[in-house]
Design a protein around this motif. Structure first.
Motif, PDB file in Angstrom:
ATOM      1  N   ILE A 107       0.742  -1.324  -0.039  1.00  0.00           N
ATOM      2  CA  ILE A 107      -0.022  -0.013  -0.081  1.00  0.00           C
ATOM      3  C   ILE A 107       0.807   1.289   0.062  1.00  0.00           C
ATOM      4  CG2 ILE A 107      -1.756  -1.165   1.143  1.00  0.00           C
ATOM      5  CD1 ILE A 107      -0.912   0.477   3.802  1.00  0.00           C
ATOM      6  N   GLU A 139      -8.814  -3.561   6.637  1.00  0.00           N
ATOM      7  CA  GLU A 139      -9.250  -3.350   5.362  1.00  0.00           C
ATOM      8  C   GLU A 139     -10.656  -4.084   4.731  1.00  0.00           C
ATOM      9  OE1 GLU A 139      -7.645  -1.289   3.116  1.00  0.00           O
ATOM     10  OE2 GLU A 139      -6.405  -0.819   5.035  1.00  0.00           O
ATOM     11  N   ASP A 198     -12.676  -5.301  -0.956  1.00  0.00           N
ATOM     12  CA  ASP A 198     -12.124  -4.519  -2.215  1.00  0.00           C
ATOM     13  C   ASP A 198     -10.681  -4.072  -1.908  1.00  0.00           C
ATOM     14  OD1 ASP A 198     -14.219  -5.066  -3.668  1.00  0.00           O
ATOM     15  OD2 ASP A 198     -15.062  -3.048  -3.580  1.00  0.00           O
ATOM     16  N   GLY A 199     -10.408  -3.654  -0.704  1.00  0.00           N
ATOM     17  CA  GLY A 199      -9.136  -3.078  -0.332  1.00  0.00           C
ATOM     18  C   GLY A 199      -8.079  -4.374  -0.321  1.00  0.00           C
ATOM     19  N   SER A 220      -7.298  -5.349  -3.803  1.00  0.00           N
ATOM     20  CA  SER A 220      -6.185  -4.685  -4.294  1.00  0.00           C
ATOM     21  C   SER A 220      -4.820  -4.774  -4.013  1.00  0.00           C
ATOM     22  CB  SER A 220      -6.538  -3.190  -3.894  1.00  0.00           C
ATOM     23  OG  SER A 220      -5.409  -2.189  -4.356  1.00  0.00           O
ATOM     24  N   GLU A 271      -1.585  -5.956  -5.913  1.00  0.00           N
ATOM     25  CA  GLU A 271      -0.032  -5.413  -5.912  1.00  0.00           C
ATOM     26  C   GLU A 271       0.837  -6.208  -5.690  1.00  0.00           C
ATOM     27  OE1 GLU A 271       2.284  -1.976  -6.213  1.00  0.00           O
ATOM     28  OE2 GLU A 271      -0.006  -2.298  -6.831  1.00  0.00           O
ATOM     29  N   ASN A 293      -5.794   4.149  -7.864  1.00  0.00           N
ATOM     30  CA  ASN A 293      -6.187   2.912  -6.872  1.00  0.00           C
ATOM     31  C   ASN A 293      -5.560   3.452  -5.698  1.00  0.00           C
ATOM     32  OD1 ASN A 293      -7.599   1.329  -8.723  1.00  0.00           O
ATOM     33  ND2 ASN A 293      -5.509   0.506  -9.586  1.00  0.00           N
ATOM     34  N   SER A 294      -5.668   4.607  -5.206  1.00  0.00           N
ATOM     35  CA  SER A 294      -5.057   5.078  -4.031  1.00  0.00           C
ATOM     36  C   SER A 294      -6.244   4.899  -2.896  1.00  0.00           C
ATOM     37  CB  SER A 294      -4.756   6.555  -4.004  1.00  0.00           C
ATOM     38  OG  SER A 294      -4.159   7.041  -2.710  1.00  0.00           O
ATOM     39  N   LEU A 295      -5.736   4.335  -1.527  1.00  0.00           N
ATOM     40  CA  LEU A 295      -6.886   4.003  -0.595  1.00  0.00           C
ATOM     41  C   LEU A 295      -7.505   5.380  -0.094  1.00  0.00           C
ATOM     42  CD1 LEU A 295      -5.310   0.910   1.447  1.00  0.00           C
ATOM     43  CD2 LEU A 295      -7.486   1.218   0.079  1.00  0.00           C
ATOM     44  N   TYR A 344     -12.271   2.899   0.928  1.00  0.00           N
ATOM     45  CA  TYR A 344     -12.591   2.561  -0.535  1.00  0.00           C
ATOM     46  C   TYR A 344     -11.310   2.713  -1.289  1.00  0.00           C
ATOM     47  CZ  TYR A 344     -17.485   3.181   1.161  1.00  0.00           C
ATOM     48  OH  TYR A 344     -18.717   2.896   1.460  1.00  0.00           O
ATOM     49  N   LEU A 345     -11.485   2.053  -2.440  1.00  0.00           N
ATOM     50  CA  LEU A 345     -10.432   2.314  -3.550  1.00  0.00           C
ATOM     51  C   LEU A 345     -10.762   2.784  -4.855  1.00  0.00           C
ATOM     52  CD1 LEU A 345      -7.339   1.186  -3.218  1.00  0.00           C
ATOM     53  CD2 LEU A 345      -8.297  -0.699  -4.832  1.00  0.00           C
ATOM     54  N   ASP A 374     -10.849   4.248  -8.443  1.00  0.00           N
ATOM     55  CA  ASP A 374      -9.973   3.899  -9.681  1.00  0.00           C
ATOM     56  C   ASP A 374      -8.982   5.316 -10.030  1.00  0.00           C
ATOM     57  OD1 ASP A 374     -11.458   1.557 -10.324  1.00  0.00           O
ATOM     58  OD2 ASP A 374     -12.715   2.435 -11.626  1.00  0.00           O
TER      59      ASP A 374
END
Length: 319
Positions: free
Chosen positions: A100, A167, A170-171, A174, A178, A243-245, A249-250, A252
């Motif tokens: 992250i 998290e 969805d997090g 992601s 990554e 895609n930055s937390l 939420y994440l 787009d």
């Protein structure tokens, strides 16, 4: 381990050089114990502090030769201050592993001491303070601990499990994506730590993320990111965060200063009724945070880039 061999009969100049060398390998920080073991007597340490060559970061932990530390220096200082059995953990460990993006907030450290799972807080002195949250646990198996750039930290698998406790689903998908993109993803390791951690916070979330996540989504999402960034460059738009937390939420694409979020629909992940409902709830939550949410189709980015860019520009100018 102190990292400094026990020395006797060294000059203050030699001891100072040893301290500086060790600090260079520890991202600019050293403990009082290490300085003493290097041969610096207490009165010389006090003199170095008065002259600003040693700057107190935490009790018994100093920055050497500079008052400002980068992020890794702060992580190192936090683990040293928490004790010899402390490791960087949770969100801080995830940032060090590259899972992250680093964020502001307390540094998280886990210390092996007693049976208490309670957490305590530490704060560095001075005008440029940073806070540390120390979690206590009985012990971590050796396989759950590693070292990255000299910083003791929870292993990738254990870090991922700990992260799953805070998290969203969805997090976590992601995070897995990554990990795959960085070529450090290991499904067997994650399955093993989740099995071993039955009953721990985050176990169910991690297992569900592993069962639902498709590694092929990484390639698809990369193409989406490339298309948006290419559109921004071609039309002179500010580059968004990708895609930055943002809380749980994440998004787009995020333009933080303009308080604009752009979501691109059309992928399989948005294609179910359940996902449709989740997207709409998320949009409302983001709007309650005073962020505007605009949705485009994949087709808009690829086949109608001029029109899409004009619309995004209009939204960015509505500040």
């Amino acid at each position: 381990m102190s990292g400094v061999p026990e020395l006797t009969g060294v000059s203050s100049r030699e001891a100072t050089a040893i301290v500086a060398g060790l600090a260079g390998r520890q991202h600019g920080v050293i403990t009082r114990k290490q300085a003493l073991e290097a041969g610096l007597p207490p009165e010389l340490i006090a003199s170095r502090v008065r002259k600003g060559w040693l700057v107190l970061v935490f009790r018994g932990v100093y920055a050497v030769g500079l008052a400002m530390l980068d992020r890794r220096g702060r992580w190192m200082a936090a683990t040293l201050a928490a004790g010899p059995e402390a490791v960087l953990s949770r969100r801080s460990a995830a940032a060090l592993h590259g899972l992250i993006a680093p964020r502001s907030g307390p540094i998280e450290v886990t210390r092996f001491a007693g049976g208490s799972r309670r957490k305590v807080s530490m704060a560095s002195p001075g005008s440029r303070r940073f806070n540390v949250v120390v979690y206590r646990t009985k012990a971590l198996p050796e396989r759950d601990v590693t070292i990255i750039e000299g910083i003791p930290v929870t292993s990738l698998a254990r870090t991922t499990l700990d992260l799953a406790a805070s998290e969203s689903l969805d997090g976590m998908k992601s995070v897995l994506g990554e990990s795959e993109r960085l070529r450090i993803f290991s499904r067997p390791d994650l399955i093993e730590v989740a099995e071993r951690g039955r009953g721990w916070p985050g176990t169910t979330n991690l297992q569900r993320a592993l069962s639902e996540w498709d590694p092929q989504e990484v390639e698809t999402r990369t193409k989406l990111e490339e298309a948006m960034l290419r559109l921004c460059r071609a039309h002179g738009l500010p580059t968004p965060e990708v895609n930055s937390l943002f809380g749980p939420y994440l998004p787009d694409f995020l333009w933080r200063e303009a308080r604009l979020i752009v979501e691109v629909d059309g992928f399989e992940t948005h294609g179910t009724f359940r996902a449709f409902k989740g997207d709409r709830r998320r949009d409302v939550d983001l709007m309650l945070e005073r962020f505007r949410v605009a949705r485009f189709a994949w087709d808009d980015l690829v086949n109608y880039p001029d029109d899409t860019a004009a619309r995004i520009r209009g939204l960015l100018e509505m500040v």
